[in-house]
Structure formats: structure tokens, C-alpha cells
Write an enzyme that holds these catalytic residues in place. Structure first.
Site, PDB file in Angstrom:
ATOM      1  N   TYR A  49      57.329  62.092  36.079  1.00  0.00           N
ATOM      2  CA  TYR A  49      57.056  62.751  37.353  1.00  0.00           C
ATOM      3  C   TYR A  49      57.076  64.262  37.157  1.00  0.00           C
ATOM      4  O   TYR A  49      56.369  64.780  36.305  1.00  0.00           O
ATOM      5  CB  TYR A  49      58.038  62.252  38.424  1.00  0.00           C
ATOM      6  CG  TYR A  49      57.518  62.503  39.819  1.00  0.00           C
ATOM      7  CD1 TYR A  49      56.296  61.966  40.225  1.00  0.00           C
ATOM      8  CD2 TYR A  49      58.229  63.281  40.724  1.00  0.00           C
ATOM      9  CE1 TYR A  49      55.802  62.209  41.493  1.00  0.00           C
ATOM     10  CE2 TYR A  49      57.744  63.517  42.003  1.00  0.00           C
ATOM     11  CZ  TYR A  49      56.524  62.985  42.383  1.00  0.00           C
ATOM     12  OH  TYR A  49      56.037  63.225  43.629  1.00  0.00           O
ATOM     13  N   LYS A 104      46.254  34.893  43.589  1.00  0.00           N
ATOM     14  CA  LYS A 104      45.105  35.341  42.802  1.00  0.00           C
ATOM     15  C   LYS A 104      45.524  36.450  41.843  1.00  0.00           C
ATOM     16  O   LYS A 104      45.100  36.481  40.674  1.00  0.00           O
ATOM     17  CB  LYS A 104      44.017  35.852  43.758  1.00  0.00           C
ATOM     18  CG  LYS A 104      42.637  35.976  43.137  1.00  0.00           C
ATOM     19  CD  LYS A 104      42.121  34.623  42.701  1.00  0.00           C
ATOM     20  CE  LYS A 104      40.702  34.677  42.202  1.00  0.00           C
ATOM     21  NZ  LYS A 104      39.716  34.794  43.275  1.00  0.00           N
ATOM     22  N   GLU A 146      37.935  38.087  48.488  1.00  0.00           N
ATOM     23  CA  GLU A 146      38.399  36.702  48.518  1.00  0.00           C
ATOM     24  C   GLU A 146      38.548  36.220  49.960  1.00  0.00           C
ATOM     25  O   GLU A 146      39.007  36.964  50.831  1.00  0.00           O
ATOM     26  CB  GLU A 146      39.759  36.622  47.820  1.00  0.00           C
ATOM     27  CG  GLU A 146      40.238  35.219  47.555  1.00  0.00           C
ATOM     28  CD  GLU A 146      39.637  34.642  46.288  1.00  0.00           C
ATOM     29  OE1 GLU A 146      39.807  33.434  46.054  1.00  0.00           O
ATOM     30  OE2 GLU A 146      39.007  35.395  45.531  1.00  0.00           O
ATOM     31  N   ASP A 147      38.179  34.961  50.171  1.00  0.00           N
ATOM     32  CA  ASP A 147      38.427  34.273  51.444  1.00  0.00           C
ATOM     33  C   ASP A 147      37.921  35.065  52.647  1.00  0.00           C
ATOM     34  O   ASP A 147      38.624  35.253  53.649  1.00  0.00           O
ATOM     35  CB  ASP A 147      39.922  33.980  51.601  1.00  0.00           C
ATOM     36  CG  ASP A 147      40.383  32.862  50.669  1.00  0.00           C
ATOM     37  OD1 ASP A 147      39.531  32.337  49.928  1.00  0.00           O
ATOM     38  OD2 ASP A 147      41.581  32.530  50.677  1.00  0.00           O
ATOM     39  N   ALA A 205      25.125  25.483  52.678  1.00  0.00           N
ATOM     40  CA  ALA A 205      24.416  26.754  52.534  1.00  0.00           C
ATOM     41  C   ALA A 205      25.310  27.935  52.858  1.00  0.00           C
ATOM     42  O   ALA A 205      24.882  28.933  53.434  1.00  0.00           O
ATOM     43  CB  ALA A 205      23.177  26.772  53.433  1.00  0.00           C
ATOM     44  N   ALA A 208      29.292  30.191  48.688  1.00  0.00           N
ATOM     45  CA  ALA A 208      29.371  29.604  47.352  1.00  0.00           C
ATOM     46  C   ALA A 208      28.104  28.835  47.015  1.00  0.00           C
ATOM     47  O   ALA A 208      27.556  28.966  45.913  1.00  0.00           O
ATOM     48  CB  ALA A 208      30.589  28.692  47.257  1.00  0.00           C
ATOM     49  N   ASN A 297      36.421  20.945  48.742  1.00  0.00           N
ATOM     50  CA  ASN A 297      37.866  20.864  48.549  1.00  0.00           C
ATOM     51  C   ASN A 297      38.578  20.766  49.896  1.00  0.00           C
ATOM     52  O   ASN A 297      38.156  21.408  50.859  1.00  0.00           O
ATOM     53  CB  ASN A 297      38.369  22.095  47.784  1.00  0.00           C
ATOM     54  CG  ASN A 297      38.563  21.802  46.313  1.00  0.00           C
ATOM     55  OD1 ASN A 297      38.919  20.693  45.927  1.00  0.00           O
ATOM     56  ND2 ASN A 297      38.320  22.791  45.483  1.00  0.00           N
ATOM     57  N   ASN A 329      37.652  28.029  39.530  1.00  0.00           N
ATOM     58  CA  ASN A 329      37.276  29.439  39.430  1.00  0.00           C
ATOM     59  C   ASN A 329      38.121  30.234  38.438  1.00  0.00           C
ATOM     60  O   ASN A 329      37.710  31.301  37.986  1.00  0.00           O
ATOM     61  CB  ASN A 329      37.365  30.113  40.807  1.00  0.00           C
ATOM     62  CG  ASN A 329      36.216  29.724  41.704  1.00  0.00           C
ATOM     63  OD1 ASN A 329      35.538  28.723  41.460  1.00  0.00           O
ATOM     64  ND2 ASN A 329      35.983  30.495  42.755  1.00  0.00           N
TER      65      ASN A 329
END
Length: 765
Positions: A49, A104, A146-147, A205, A208, A297, A329
Site C-alpha cells: 500500500y 460459478k 449468467e442466468d 428457441a 442456448a 434440465n 458447461n
């Protein structure tokens, strides 16, 4: 607060209570921050620092690219979500997504050694979300989205890719696409199909599904041969209901309107939709050798059992781990980012995704290592209809996949820091997952320059056969299997060993030099209570004795054993034939690697209660062993005391060992009696300025075999260290003894060390 929809009961090997406890104890969450620099002294703080930190600040201000050199940006990924499409649970909000995003981040670290922070953004509007991420995005080396619900996810990823100068990757789209494409490459290879001839049906559709379709089309699947089905039916030219700019490019001219119509005669079915929407009748109507990827899933569009009830020629993949060919994945995103970060890529393009898919497909065709067999409960998978996608725990993924991705980034001009030596890069990747890789790579490289003949004493064992095959395939030398021909060749057939004739098999009973071996052994043992017939029986029946005799008579360079017999038994057998080298001890040395530090610990296996002379000899032999591995030895004779404090009679032999080395005038540093914590602390010189160690010790000589064994097993079990060995050293010929039940990988490691030892001793004269 959003109301949760109750989940239907399902078969699981964990309970809800176990899952909650896992995430809550002993510390809530799955992530923690750990510094990479020491923070023990005032000087450390001054460098980390103020005032030291001002120097890199000014350097980065002058040249922004140096941020990669002086900060963690180059190995840092942000995992970002707004919680609008969490797993299969729907829109449960940003905070509800945090356990998934933490998970993740853990996967990034576990599989690719990438540091990661999860960021949950409480914003569902795409424009506002983009504006938020744009303002902090470049502090990271890459962003994993994600999601995030569809169609907002398309807009968000596309805009952020344009706004930020780093890789932005929506894993829900592209991760699934990459793994599914890898599986399709191999499924087509097995069924003899060409991409341009495929008739493909995509059900689902969403993000993914459309990403999968775009990627496989880039491989050659024709637009007119790919039919997309959503919740309203077939997407056809002229349809206006429930259409958008992402579906429209995939509309085809067709009279088909339903999924069942589309399935007739199809070669491939990709499902990323909902459970149970595909019937057995639909599967029965498909083309011969159909390729069915039911990836919904947690429950697929149709269960594999239902498919097999109507077709016995289908190649099947799902998103579940309890069936073969899991589209997981984790096979993609860690390695995509690893390769992208390592070349400082500006983005992740289609070429990089395809490179990843091809690399995964190639890896699935290779013979699998022992770690993969363990993941399949001992059933070794082999490339074929039930193994077209690599297992997530294949240790080769880290070194095999990122180089393809990095090369594609370099070839397409998005890499800012090209890799100059790809082979060196592959080795560095292996070291990220295995701290012992650098040591083992050096040993293997030396052996490959001068391959040796190694005897595998327990040649009938499947793991030993696999190890012998791997030893030869890696160019490490020639393998000799000891055992009866029929059991060995029967096991080779069961294991699917190609070219079994390439492995030499010796049956001790039928060997043409048995009479010579018997006379030699009898001459050694006749004054130790052995008759000639005892010697004959040992030659015929004891594979360790026979293997050692091959070494003694110059018919092989080294041997490996121990898979079916304990360490002590094998060593006793071998010592009937082999002596120790002059001025050296026969002993066990364990190599411990932890947090970048390598330690050599002895004696872990042979001398139970060494006296002072034994300890001095152990120190010399271990120092020599450490030098063979390229380390300059600094020996510490460990004790419960440090330089006489506290006083005790057991420390006396340790102090006497130091005096013996004083008289021998050895050429390495040594010190003792000294406690373990002091020996390993480089600051000990401040407290003990008279110490002869110039740095922390790297060779630890234990006062007795029990302390050595306990220490190494504790380090291995709960200390987070990686332990190699124990390696046997001191015999006149190279012999290595594995642990009972060793895996093929362990056996290859020991065989390689047996091949390595003589070459280094020859070089050192």
C-alpha cells in the site's frame, strides 16, 4: 418478495438440509479472498500500500496496458447476473442468483485457476443493466454473463461486447453450444455423417438453443435442413406469432407445423426445451443411427431408457451426470476464459468457440487416464456411442483445451499478447492444476531423451498393464510385464489395449536364464538359511525377486512394484537380490509441494529408529536426491527442540548427527536440532543469527520413521499439500515401490522415476 413455485419431488443423492448446511458452514458462502503477497512485516505493508503502491499507479497511468503486469486483472473474471433465469427455477431475483454465481466462481478456480468475483445486478431492464456493467466492466479481464432471461441476454451480450475491450461471454448460450457441438462432431464421426447432409431438429428457441444452432451451422449444417420448434410449433417462413429478430433468421420454407412432423427422418435432435415433450413414436420415426441430445434440465425431453426401448442404434446425450455423454458447461467456460485471458483477447469469437469444440472432440477420442476411470466408478470409458464428450474431471482438459482457444484468438487477430512457445504454455497450464507438474515434466523430459527398460513386476494387474502401455506410449521407454501370458493377454483384451504385442511379457517359470538366476541367488543366500530349492522357488514364483534379478543381470534398467503387496514385503524381496550403493542408505523420500514450496522429507519408510550415524547418512543421501531434482539442498535435522530448548535426551542424537556432518565437511547447508516451524520460517535468522541456513530448509530429516510418516500423511490429508512418493533411493539398481492399490497414473509416475534415476547419476559421475 417473489413467491417460489414448489419443486416436484425428485430422486437425488443429497437432501435439501445437506445442501443448505454445505452453503452455510463453517463459513457462509463458497468464496474468500486470499492475498498473493506476504503481509507479515511493515516493509510488506509499505510495498503493498502506501507508499509503494504509488509506483505501479504512475506506471499504469503512463501505459494503461501495464495494468495486466501490476494487478490481478489478467486473471480475474466477473460472473454477473440479474437473476431473471436462474437454472430451471425462473426469475427469482438478483440475490437469489448469488449462490449460483458463487458456484460459478468456484468452478473457474477449480478447473482453470481463474480468480473470479460474483456480481448480482438488481436491474431487469436491458439498457440500464448494460449501462451499469459498462461502468465497471474493464476492471476485470473478462465477463461471464449468467442466468439472464431471453431475449434480453442477446441484447446485453451484444452491446457489452461492443462497449468493452475484454471477452464478454454468456455461458448459458455459448457454453452449452460448445459442448453440444463437440458431441455432435464425434457423433457424426461415429455414424459416418457429414454436416452438410444432416437433417437437424432443434426444440427450444431460447438463448442456448439458438446459440447451438448458430454454431453447428458454422460447421456446415445447411439452413434448409435445420428445423426449429418452439412452444408454438415449427418456425416457418411467413410465421408471425411469437417471432423476434433472433428466431426469424432460422425460419424455413416447410409444410411441417409440429415437432412430431419435424422428427420424421431427422438425423439429429437437439432439445433445450422442457421435460417429456418427445415421445417414443417420434424417436422411432427418425433416421437410422439417430443422434439425440435431450438437454433439458433437470429432466430431459425424453429419458434415455425410453429412447432405448424403441431404438438400439441411437447415440444419446443429456444434461445430467447420471447418464453417459453429459453436456456439461464446465467443460467449456473455464478453458475458453483461460485461453482468452492468457493472450489478453479483446473478445471471444466464433473461431475460438469452434476451436474449443474441436479440442474437446479430439480429447474424447484419446485413451482416458485413470482419474476418468475413477469418476466412472472404475469402468474405464472408451470413445464410442456412450463416450463422445470428455468427462469433466479429465485432468488433461486444462492443458489441452486453452491452447486451441488461444491459437484461434491469435489467428483471428483478437489476441493482444500472442504466445510464442505453445509447448511451454501447455506445460505451464498443467502446473496450474498440479503443483508437482513442473517436477514431473522435468523428469519425463529427461527420460524421453534417453528411454529406459522398466520391469512392471505385477504384470497381470489391470492397472499395471494400463501403466505399462502408457509408459511406452509417452516415449519413456520399454515396458516388460512379469506374469502368466494368458491372464495378461485376457486383461489386455478387456482393457481394450491396442497392439498388445508391443508390450513384452515374461513368465518367470519359462524364462531361459532361470538356472543362471537360481545359482546367483543361491550364492547370495546359502549362508542365510536358504537351500538351492528355496532359491529356485523364489526365482519361479516371486515376481519381485525375478524382476530384481533381471535388473542385476543387466536385462532391464529399473523396476516398479507394490500394487498388490505392502511396501515392506516388496523391499524385503528386492533386497534378497540387490544391495545398497556404497556410502548411501536405502530409504524412502517423500516430496511435498505446497503453495510453491517443495520439501524433501526422509526417512519415511525404511529405518525405524535411526541413530546419529543413520541420521547423518540419511541427510547426505536426501541432499543428493534433492540435487537430482534440481534443488540446492538446505537440510534441517528436525526435533521438538530448537538449539537445545527445551532440553531432552532424544534431541542428543540429532545434535550428534550435525557433529558428524561437521567432520565430513559436506558441500550443502545443514542445521539442527531445530523445530519444524523454525526450519521453514526464513525469518528465523533474526532470532538465531548464528544459524547456518541462509533460507528456509527444503530437506527435512526426521528423528524417526513414525514422525516422518505421520508428518507426510497429515500434509497430504489435511494440509492441502501434494505428496509424491515415497521414493525409494539407495539401492544399487533403481527400484520404486507404489502404494497398495495404486492407480495407473501413480504406477507410471514411479516407473518414470525408476527410469530417471540412473541417467542423472550417470551425468553426475
Amino acid at each position: 418478495m417473489k413467491k417460489l413455485t414448489p419443486r416436484p419431488p425428485k430422486k437425488s443423492f443429497i437432501t435439501d438440509e445437506q445442501a443448505l448446511r454445505f452453503h452455510a458452514e463453517p463459513t457462509p458462502g463458497k468464496l474468500a479472498l486470499q492475498p498473493t503477497k506476504p503481509m507479515a512485516t511493515q516493509r510488506d505493508l509499505s510495498l503493498a500500500y502506501s507508499p509503494g503502491v504509488a509506483v505501479p499507479v504512475e506506471a499504469i497511468a503512463a501505459d494503461p496496458d501495464t495494468v495486466y503486469d501490476y494487478t490481478s486483472k489478467g486473471n480475474m473474471v466477473a460472473v454477473i447476473s440479474n437473476g431473471t433465469a436462474i437454472l430451471g427455477l425462473g426469475n427469482l431475483g438478483a440475490m437469489a442468483s448469488k449462490p449460483v454465481m458463487e458456484g460459478k466462481s468456484v468452478l473457474f478456480k477449480r478447473f482453470a485457476d481463474i480468480d473470479s468475483f460474483d456480481i448480482e445486478v438488481e436491474e431487469e431492464d436491458a439498457t440500464a443493466f448494460i449501462e451499469c456493467v459498462k461502468r465497471f466492466g474493464n476492471t476485470f479481464g473478462g465477463i461471464n454473463l449468467e442466468d439472464i432471461g431471453s431475449p434480453e441476454c442477446f441484447i446485453i451480450e451484444s452491446e457489452l461486447r461492443d462497449l468493452l475491450d475484454i471477452p464478454v461471454f454468456h455461458d448459458d448460450q455459448h457454453g452449452t453450444a460448445i459442448i453440444a457441438t463437440a458431441g455432435l462432431i464425434n457423433a457424426c464421426h461415429l455414424t459416418g455423417r457429414k454436416f452438410e447432409d444432416l437433417k437437424l431438429v432443434l426444440c427450444g428457441a431460447g438463448a442456448a438453443g439458438l446459440s447451438v444452432l448458430n454454431l453447428v451451422k458454422s460447421l456446415g449444417v445447411k439452413d434448409e435442413n435445420a428445423v426449429v420448434v418452439d412452444s408454438r410449433g415449427v418456425i416457418y417462413k411467413g410465421r408471425t406469432e411469437y417471432m423476434d429478430q433472433w428466431k426469424a433468421p432460422h425460419a424455413v420454407v416447410t409444410d411441417m407445423r409440429s415437432l412430431s412432423e419435424a422428427m420424421e427422418g431427422a438425423d439429429v435432435f437437439f432439445g433445450l426445451s422442457a421435460a417429456g415433450i418427445v415421445s417414443g413414436e417420434m424417436v422411432a420415426s427418425m433416421a437410422p443411427n439417430p443422434i439425440i441430445f435431450a438437454m433439458a434440465n433437470p429432466d430431459p425431453e425424453i429419458l434415455p431408457e425410453e429412447i432405448k426401448s424403441v431404438r438400439d442404434d441411437a447415440i444419446i446425450a443429456t444434461g445430467r451426470s447420471d447418464y453417459p455423454n453429459q453436456v456439461n458447461n464446465v467443460l467449456g467456460f473455464p478453458y475458453i476464459f483461460r485461453g482468452a485471458l492468457d493472450v489478453r483477447a479483446r473478445n471471444v469469437n466464433d473461431e475460438m468457440k469452434l476451436a474449443c469444440a474441436h479440442a474437446l472432440a479430439d480429447l474424447a477420442r484419446q485413451d482416458v487416464p485413470e482419474e476418468v476411470a475413477a469418476a466412472y466408478h472404475g469402468n474405464r470409458p472408451k470413445y464410442g456411442p456412450d463416450y463422445i464428450i470428455p468427462a469433466p474431471f479429465d485432468p488433461r482438459l486444462i492443458s489441452e483445451i486453452p491452447p486451441y482457444v488461444a491459437q484461434a484468438a491469435m489467428d483471428t487477430g483478437v489476441a493482444r499478447k500472442p504466445i510464442e512457445d505453445m509447448e511451454a504454455y501447455k506445460k505451464s497450464l498443467a502446473r496450474r492444476q498440479d503443483p508437482t507438474a513442473a517436477i514431473l515434466q522435468g523428469i519425463s523430459a529427461t527420460v524421453q531423451e534417453e528411454p529406459k527398460t522398466i520391469v512392471f513386476a505385477e504384470g497381470e494387474e489391470p492397472a499395471v498393464i494400463r501403466a505399462a502401455q502408457s509408459f511406452q506410449q509417452r516415449g519413456l521407454g520399454k515396458a516388460i510385464l512379469i506374469g502368466r501370458e494368458k491372464p495378461i493377454y485376457d486383461n489386455m483384451k478387456l482393457l481394450g489395449v491396442e497392439n498388445p504385442e508391443s508390450l513384452t511379457v515374461l513368465n518367470a517359470r519359462l524364462f531361459d536364464r532361470n538356472a543362471e538366476f537360481t545359482e546367483y541367488l543361491y550364492s547370495r543366500l546359502q549362508r542365510k538359511g536358504f537351500l538351492r530349492r528355496d532359491a529356485q522357488r523364489l526365482v519361479n514364483n516371486d515376481r519381485n525377486v525375478f524382476s530384481a534379478l533381471l535388473l542385476q543381470h543387466g536385462l532391464a534398467d529399473g523396476m516398479v512394484s507394490g500394487v498388490t503387496r505392502s511396501y515392506d514385503v516388496v523391499l524385503r524381496d528386492v533386497r534378497l537380490v540387490l544391495d545398497h550403493r556404497p556410502e548411501e542408505r536405502t530409504m524412502g523420500v517423500s516430496v511435498v509441494v505446497n503453495k510453491g514450496q517443495t520439501l524433501f522429507i526422509a526417512d519415511t519408510n525404511v529405518t525405524e529408529l535411526p541413530d546419529a550415524w543413520d541420521l547423518a547418512n540419511i541427510a547426505e543421501s536426501t541432499a543428493h536426491f534433492a540435487r537430482e531434482f534440481g534443488f540446492e539442498p538446505r537440510v534441517a535435522f528436525l526435533s521438538y527442540s530448537t538449539f537445545g530448548n527445551p532440553v531432552g535426551e532424544r534431541m542428543e542424537k540429532v545434535r550428534e548427527a550435525v557433529q558428524i556432518l561437521d567432520e565430513r565437511e559436506v558441500d550443502f547447508e545443514y542445521e539442527g536440532d531445530i523445530a519444524a516451524d523454525v526450519a521453514l520460517d526464513p525469518m528465523h535468522m533474526l532470532t538465531y543469527p548464528f544459524s547456518r541456513l541462509t533460507d528456509s530448509a527444503n530437506v527435512l530429516v526426521m528423528p524417526a520413521i513414525h514422525s516422518a510418516s505421520i508428518a507426510t500423511k497429515l500434509l497430504d490429508s489435511v494440509g492441502g499439500a501434494t505428496v509424491l512418493g515415497p521414493f525409494l533411493t539407495g539401492l544399487e539398481k533403481p527400484v520404486q515401490i507404489c502404494s497398495l492399490g495404486a492407480t495407473a497414473s501413480d504406477i507410471v509416475q514411479m516407473a518414470t522415476l525408476a527410469a530417471f534415476a540412473p541417467s542423472h547419476r550417470d551425468m553426475q559421475g
